[in-house]
Scaffold this active site. Structure first.
Site, PDB file in Angstrom:
ATOM      1  N   GLY A  10       3.319  72.773 -29.444  1.00 10.40           N
ATOM      2  CA  GLY A  10       2.454  73.810 -30.196  1.00 10.40           C
ATOM      3  C   GLY A  10       3.214  74.853 -30.648  1.00 10.40           C
ATOM      4  N   LYS A  41       6.394  74.534 -33.351  1.00 12.35           N
ATOM      5  CA  LYS A  41       6.736  75.388 -34.979  1.00 12.35           C
ATOM      6  C   LYS A  41       8.148  75.797 -35.122  1.00 12.35           C
ATOM      7  CE  LYS A  41       2.100  76.562 -35.404  1.00 12.35           C
ATOM      8  NZ  LYS A  41       1.807  76.091 -34.184  1.00 12.35           N
ATOM      9  N   ASP A 117      -3.126  74.909 -39.448  1.00 12.85           N
ATOM     10  CA  ASP A 117      -3.532  76.397 -38.460  1.00 12.85           C
ATOM     11  C   ASP A 117      -2.633  76.881 -39.573  1.00 12.85           C
ATOM     12  OD1 ASP A 117      -1.676  74.244 -37.639  1.00 12.85           O
ATOM     13  OD2 ASP A 117      -1.321  75.787 -36.399  1.00 12.85           O
ATOM     14  N   ASP A 118      -2.566  78.036 -38.917  1.00 13.26           N
ATOM     15  CA  ASP A 118      -1.788  79.480 -39.202  1.00 13.26           C
ATOM     16  C   ASP A 118      -0.890  78.932 -40.320  1.00 13.26           C
ATOM     17  OD1 ASP A 118      -2.385  79.906 -37.123  1.00 13.26           O
ATOM     18  OD2 ASP A 118      -0.115  78.965 -35.800  1.00 13.26           O
ATOM     19  N   TYR A 153      -9.310  77.522 -36.219  1.00 12.45           N
ATOM     20  CA  TYR A 153      -9.177  76.311 -35.827  1.00 12.45           C
ATOM     21  C   TYR A 153     -10.950  76.811 -35.066  1.00 12.45           C
ATOM     22  CZ  TYR A 153      -5.509  78.359 -35.281  1.00 12.45           C
ATOM     23  OH  TYR A 153      -4.702  79.776 -34.736  1.00 12.45           O
ATOM     24  N   TRP A 215      -7.400  71.675 -28.082  1.00 10.64           N
ATOM     25  CA  TRP A 215      -6.375  72.499 -28.359  1.00 10.64           C
ATOM     26  C   TRP A 215      -6.273  73.641 -27.208  1.00 10.64           C
ATOM     27  CZ3 TRP A 215      -1.863  71.632 -32.556  1.00 10.64           C
ATOM     28  CH2 TRP A 215      -1.168  72.759 -32.373  1.00 10.64           C
ATOM     29  N   ASP A 216      -5.926  73.284 -25.892  1.00 10.93           N
ATOM     30  CA  ASP A 216      -6.162  74.708 -25.017  1.00 10.93           C
ATOM     31  C   ASP A 216      -5.108  75.457 -25.149  1.00 10.93           C
ATOM     32  OD1 ASP A 216      -6.782  76.044 -22.719  1.00 10.93           O
ATOM     33  OD2 ASP A 216      -7.292  74.766 -22.159  1.00 10.93           O
ATOM     34  N   ASN A 217      -5.040  76.372 -25.513  1.00 10.67           N
ATOM     35  CA  ASN A 217      -4.018  77.522 -25.333  1.00 10.67           C
ATOM     36  C   ASN A 217      -3.891  78.311 -24.282  1.00 10.67           C
ATOM     37  OD1 ASN A 217      -2.740  76.966 -27.680  1.00 10.67           O
ATOM     38  ND2 ASN A 217      -4.935  78.513 -28.976  1.00 10.67           N
ATOM     39  N   ASP A 222       3.805  82.617 -26.259  1.00 11.30           N
ATOM     40  CA  ASP A 222       4.207  82.766 -27.090  1.00 11.30           C
ATOM     41  C   ASP A 222       4.242  83.995 -28.159  1.00 11.30           C
ATOM     42  OD1 ASP A 222       1.412  81.176 -28.171  1.00 11.30           O
ATOM     43  OD2 ASP A 222       3.130  80.384 -29.435  1.00 11.30           O
TER      44      ASP A 222
END
Length: 354
Positions: A10, A41, A117-118, A153, A215-217, A222
């Site tokens: 993602g 994305k 999101d975003d 989120y 959703w672990d970033n 990025d």
């Protein structure tokens, strides 16, 4: 005990190649990564141009990837980001969404993610509009599991600064309106959460009216700042006690498809070993497993420079790193050289336009 683990592709910027996707899924599947969600994305046909159909060649590659996942017993999913659809879910938007859902069904998706999101989110009826869209899509998909990503989120106020002030009670209202059988993504106290705690997860469970689907970033890299670093160290701040308090744990990986396997191998160890887990030892072991010896040892010796110093501050060390990894016949070494060459640089413009 560990929760269901998975890969969420993602991130912004240069996407993985089809071969990189397939080989990463193949490598991680035996270590407990049981689902893969395709949501880069850079795929404009899932995001800003979501109403348009994927080109035939692109669609064929996705179908092959879905089949590859099925052959490994890995759940395959697609994340659709219907860009600012909640501004007007009219007949045209519904027709376009129906076509995209049919496309996903033709791929044989088991997981469907609706990602808000975003995007701008500062409207009073945001939760109501998004719940309507999710409910409509959930009733028309053949996917076994539906997951929604809220516009907000995380607790992190950075989202409010960038995308507008979140409506009062937004998360609670969305949790109230969305069918409890539908999962919800959550990135934690921050967009890039350093540490998770059981009390936080319990509070979020109350807000969402369901256990959060993480959703672990980490180890994603990025952003304009983060792309300066290779995230290689093992997971920390993910205590094994989390397992009972999450629906699943998805990992947003780094841009480097081979090197990202090093930290990703340590997450199952963190859950399985509990209090005995040592991220230092786990990182060293994973480096050897992913890269082999002696390359794993070489990288281990350079982690400080690769992860902490930053690409633009390496100075004389850059020449040393190039000498150590140039000519090494391994895709992980080639990723390091490409990173030194600036091939993975992300700019704010990329983030704002993808």
């Amino acid at each position: 005990m560990q929760p269901e683990l998975g890969i969420i592709e993602g991130f912004y910027g240069r996407p993985w190649t089809w071969e990189e996707r397939a080989s990463t899924i193949t490598f991680l599947a035996p270590h407990g990564y049981g689902f893969y969600l395709y949501a880069p994305k850079a795929d404009v046909y899932l995001r800003r141009r979501w109403k348009e159909a994927h080109p035939e060649e692109w669609a064929d590659e996705l179908a092959r990837l879905a089949a590859h996942c099925r052959s490994l017993g890995v759940r395959f999913g697609v994340g659709i980001s219907p860009f600012e659809i909640f501004g007007g879910f009219d007949a045209d938007a519904r027709d376009a969404m129906a076509r995209k859902l049919a496309f996903a069904d033709a791929l044989g998706v088991q997981d469907l993610a609706i990602l808000f999101d975003d995007m701008r989110g500062d409207q009073a009826d945001l939760a109501e509009r998004q719940a309507e869209i999710v409910d409509w899509a959930a009733g028309r998909t053949g996917a076994e599991r539906v997951i929604v990503c809220p516009s907000y989120y995380t607790d992190d106020p950075v989202l409010d600064r960038v995308f507008g002030q979140r409506p009062d009670g937004y998360v609670e209202r969305l949790g109230e309106l969305v069918d409890p059988r539908i999962h919800m993504f959550w990135t934690g106290e921050e967009v890039v959460t350093r540490e998770w705690s059981v009390p936080h997860l319990e509070r979020v469970t109350e807000q969402l009216r369901r256990k959060p689907f993480l959703w672990d970033n980490y180890p994603v890299n990025d952003g304009q700042r983060m792309s300066q670093y290779l995230h290689l160290r093992g997971f920390t701040g993910r205590p094994a006690a989390m397992a009972d308090h999450v629906a699943a744990h998805g990992v947003n990986p780094a841009l480097q498809a081979v090197l990202t396997r090093i930290p990703m191998l340590t997450l199952p160890a963190s859950y399985q070993q509990g209090k005995a887990y040592s991220y230092f030892a786990a990182t060293r072991a994973a480096a050897g497993q992913v890269l082999g010896e002696p390359l794993g040892q070489t990288l281990w010796e350079d982690v400080l420079f690769l992860q902490d110093v930053g690409l633009d501050r390496l100075d004389a060390k850059e020449k040393v790193l190039r000498e150590r990894y140039s000519g090494v016949d391994h895709p992980g070494a080639r990723e390091i050289i490409a990173w030194l060459d600036g091939a993975y640089r992300i700019t704010d413009e990329i983030v704002q336009t993808q």
